[in-house]
Design an enzyme around this catalytic site. Structure first.
Site, mmCIF file in Angstrom:
data_model
loop_
_atom_site.group_PDB
_atom_site.id
_atom_site.type_symbol
_atom_site.label_atom_id
_atom_site.label_comp_id
_atom_site.label_asym_id
_atom_site.label_seq_id
_atom_site.Cartn_x
_atom_site.Cartn_y
_atom_site.Cartn_z
ATOM 1 N N GLY A 111 52.943 80.830 79.413
ATOM 2 C CA GLY A 111 53.793 81.874 78.859
ATOM 3 C C GLY A 111 54.992 82.104 79.754
ATOM 4 O O GLY A 111 55.136 81.496 80.822
ATOM 5 N N GLY A 113 57.812 85.345 81.130
ATOM 6 C CA GLY A 113 58.088 86.774 81.233
ATOM 7 C C GLY A 113 59.382 87.016 81.969
ATOM 8 O O GLY A 113 60.205 86.107 82.137
ATOM 9 N N PHE A 115 59.809 87.540 85.088
ATOM 10 C CA PHE A 115 59.848 86.836 86.366
ATOM 11 C C PHE A 115 60.196 85.371 86.155
ATOM 12 O O PHE A 115 60.994 84.790 86.882
ATOM 13 C CB PHE A 115 58.488 86.969 87.048
ATOM 14 C CG PHE A 115 58.426 86.389 88.433
ATOM 15 C CD1 PHE A 115 58.621 87.202 89.540
ATOM 16 C CD2 PHE A 115 58.164 85.047 88.645
ATOM 17 C CE1 PHE A 115 58.569 86.675 90.828
ATOM 18 C CE2 PHE A 115 58.098 84.519 89.921
ATOM 19 C CZ PHE A 115 58.311 85.332 91.010
ATOM 20 N N GLY A 116 59.593 84.753 85.170
ATOM 21 C CA GLY A 116 59.799 83.338 84.911
ATOM 22 C C GLY A 116 58.630 82.760 84.140
ATOM 23 O O GLY A 116 57.865 83.485 83.501
ATOM 24 N N LYS A 139 53.104 80.909 88.866
ATOM 25 C CA LYS A 139 54.267 81.613 88.314
ATOM 26 C C LYS A 139 55.503 81.205 89.100
ATOM 27 O O LYS A 139 55.557 81.343 90.323
ATOM 28 C CB LYS A 139 54.051 83.126 88.375
ATOM 29 C CG LYS A 139 55.139 83.931 87.699
ATOM 30 C CD LYS A 139 54.682 85.328 87.304
ATOM 31 C CE LYS A 139 54.399 86.211 88.479
ATOM 32 N NZ LYS A 139 54.142 87.622 88.062
ATOM 33 N N ASP A 234 54.424 99.918 86.178
ATOM 34 C CA ASP A 234 54.657 99.140 84.960
ATOM 35 C C ASP A 234 53.327 98.830 84.274
ATOM 36 O O ASP A 234 53.060 97.699 83.880
ATOM 37 C CB ASP A 234 55.412 97.849 85.283
ATOM 38 C CG ASP A 234 56.080 97.239 84.057
ATOM 39 O OD1 ASP A 234 56.292 97.983 83.065
ATOM 40 O OD2 ASP A 234 56.389 96.038 84.079
#
Length: 440
Positions: A111, A113, A115-116, A139, A234
């Site tokens: 996936g 997001g 961040f990357g 990630k 968050d």
């Protein structure tokens, strides 16, 4: 055309100059660090990484980062001995992580997001002493994205120090030139968001939803119990990951913040987070404390009850006739009107297979957690105790007459029509889309 950049709460926090700033497509303001600032942060990280092989002390020492990226240490109490002590992470080379992920192949993409991209990989037992052979999630920071070294460093610091059954485990990191990567334990069930909203698998049973809520609550309670509490900032369904047994673990600590110390009641910071989840006082003033996390937790409880997102986009007959509906604004009339009114907003995919007493108690807990005033919200320790008492209840709605035994599993159109009628009037069409847009 991008929106003109403007600082948020400029009087309360130092922000970058306009020429050093950028605005993401979702409206999130980001500062591009100057080279001198980046060098200072890298020096701080090198001091941090030098702790990696130091012997653990008897009293757990936690290394934290100030908002400017500098590193400080503090003695940490509480947590029942679940603090890790000095940094216990593996440093990986970029070449090693390329091999683990087959050169970041799209076939291994899990996936993407803010961040990357996140890739699945597999590490061998001989790669590092003490590292077991296991699947991992890697990630990779997107250099052109709007999350950078500060968020990456926060992940390393917080997850590198903390060990708890309900926090995702960070195994290691990579810091080579401009490359920033993180290596986590692999969570085979993905995120809670996928199971609730994307309809890619069977619905989560009521008992599993309760288990997920308890696990996430324990993770937050652990963070809040530190001598200097950690504010997650968050908390949302997409940041709750599930292992093979549906044990919930909190992930993505890029926005985590050290809480107030001494007699201070809050810290003041730039408003960041996700629309629909953030506490109203934080959005309005930038004042942040642990009760801000409690509000976000209450929103996730509402998502578990209703199967609906924290923020719904209701679209009318014309392309420009759109309105956002917050779950916390729409649900109150149904949460305090008894079991039959609560049934009107319960996730139809449960088909009545939920505890009536349990759902009513969760609804009341969600009301308390999303109270407008922070002082009226419970502490996470009390939330955990309240949720644990609801396990094992067998009074299913379908067996006590509150839900037709022949009700279809999928029946969301009636609920959607109810929202449309309340927002735009009967007859308006609706289309739902992801509410993961970030705050400005």
């Amino acid at each position: 055309m991008p929106k003109p950049w403007r600082p948020v709460l400029a009087s309360a926090t130092k922000c970058c100059a306009g020429e050093d700033a950028a605005v993401a497509p979702d409206g999130l303001a980001r500062c591009r660090p100057q080279q001198s600032e980046l060098s200072r942060r890298l020096a701080s990280f090198r001091r941090l990484s030098s702790l990696a092989n130091s012997p653990a002390s008897s009293a757990a020492t936690t290394t934290m980062a100030d908002k400017d990226g500098s590193v400080k240490q503090q003695q940490q109490g509480g947590g029942g001995g679940e603090m890790a002590g000095p940094l216990q992470l593996h440093s990986f080379g970029l070449g090693e992580l390329r091999g683990v992920t087959h050169d970041f192949s799209s076939s291994f993409l899990l996936g993407e997001g803010g961040f990357g991209a996140v890739y699945k990989g597999f590490v061998d037992a001989g790669m590092r002493p003490g590292l077991d052979a296991q699947p991992v999630a890697v990630k990779q920071l997107n250099a052109a994205g709007f999350q950078g070294h500060r968020e990456w460093l926060a992940e390393v610091i917080f997850l590198g120090q903390f060990r708890h059954p309900h926090l995702v485990r960070l195994l290691g990191y990579c810091c080579e030139d401009e490359e920033r990567l993180l290596v986590y334990e692999f969570m085979p069930r993905g995120s809670l968001e996928n199971h609730l909203f994307r309809r890619i698998s069977a619905t989560l049973p009521w008992g599993t939803r309760l288990k997920v809520a308890i696990g996430a609550a324990k993770g937050l309670a652990f963070l809040h119990a530190a001598n200097t509490p950690v504010i997650y900032r968050d908390f949302k369904a997409s940041n709750i990951l599930l292992d093979s047994d549906f044990t919930a673990k909190l992930s993505d600590f890029g926005l985590a913040k050290m809480g107030p110390e001494g007699e201070d009641t809050h810290v003041t910071t730039r408003v960041m987070g996700t629309h629909g989840y953030a506490a109203p006082e934080y959005v309005q003033t930038g004042h942040l404390n642990v009760k801000s996390d409690v509000y976000s937790f209450g929103v996730v409880l509402l998502e578990l009850l209703t199967g609906r997102r924290a923020l719904e986009h209701v679209r009318g007959r014309t392309a420009h006739a759109e309105q956002q509906v917050k779950l916390v604004d729409w649900t109150p009339p149904y949460l305090s009107g008894g079991s039959r009114r609560l049934r009107c907003i319960m996730d139809p995919r449960l088909a009545g297979h939920y505890s009536v007493k349990g759902a009513r108690a969760v609804a009341q807990l969600a009301v308390q957690c999303t109270a407008q005033q922070p002082r009226d919200r419970p502490r996470m320790v009390a939330v955990v105790e309240a949720l644990e008492k609801l396990q094992g209840l067998k009074d299913m709605a379908v067996t006590v007459g509150l839900w037709p035994a022949t009700a279809p599993v999928a029946g969301r159109n009636a609920i959607s029509a109810k929202i449309r009628a309340e927002v735009k009037g009967a007859g308006a069409g609706s289309r739902r889309r992801s509410a993961s847009s970030k705050m400005p």
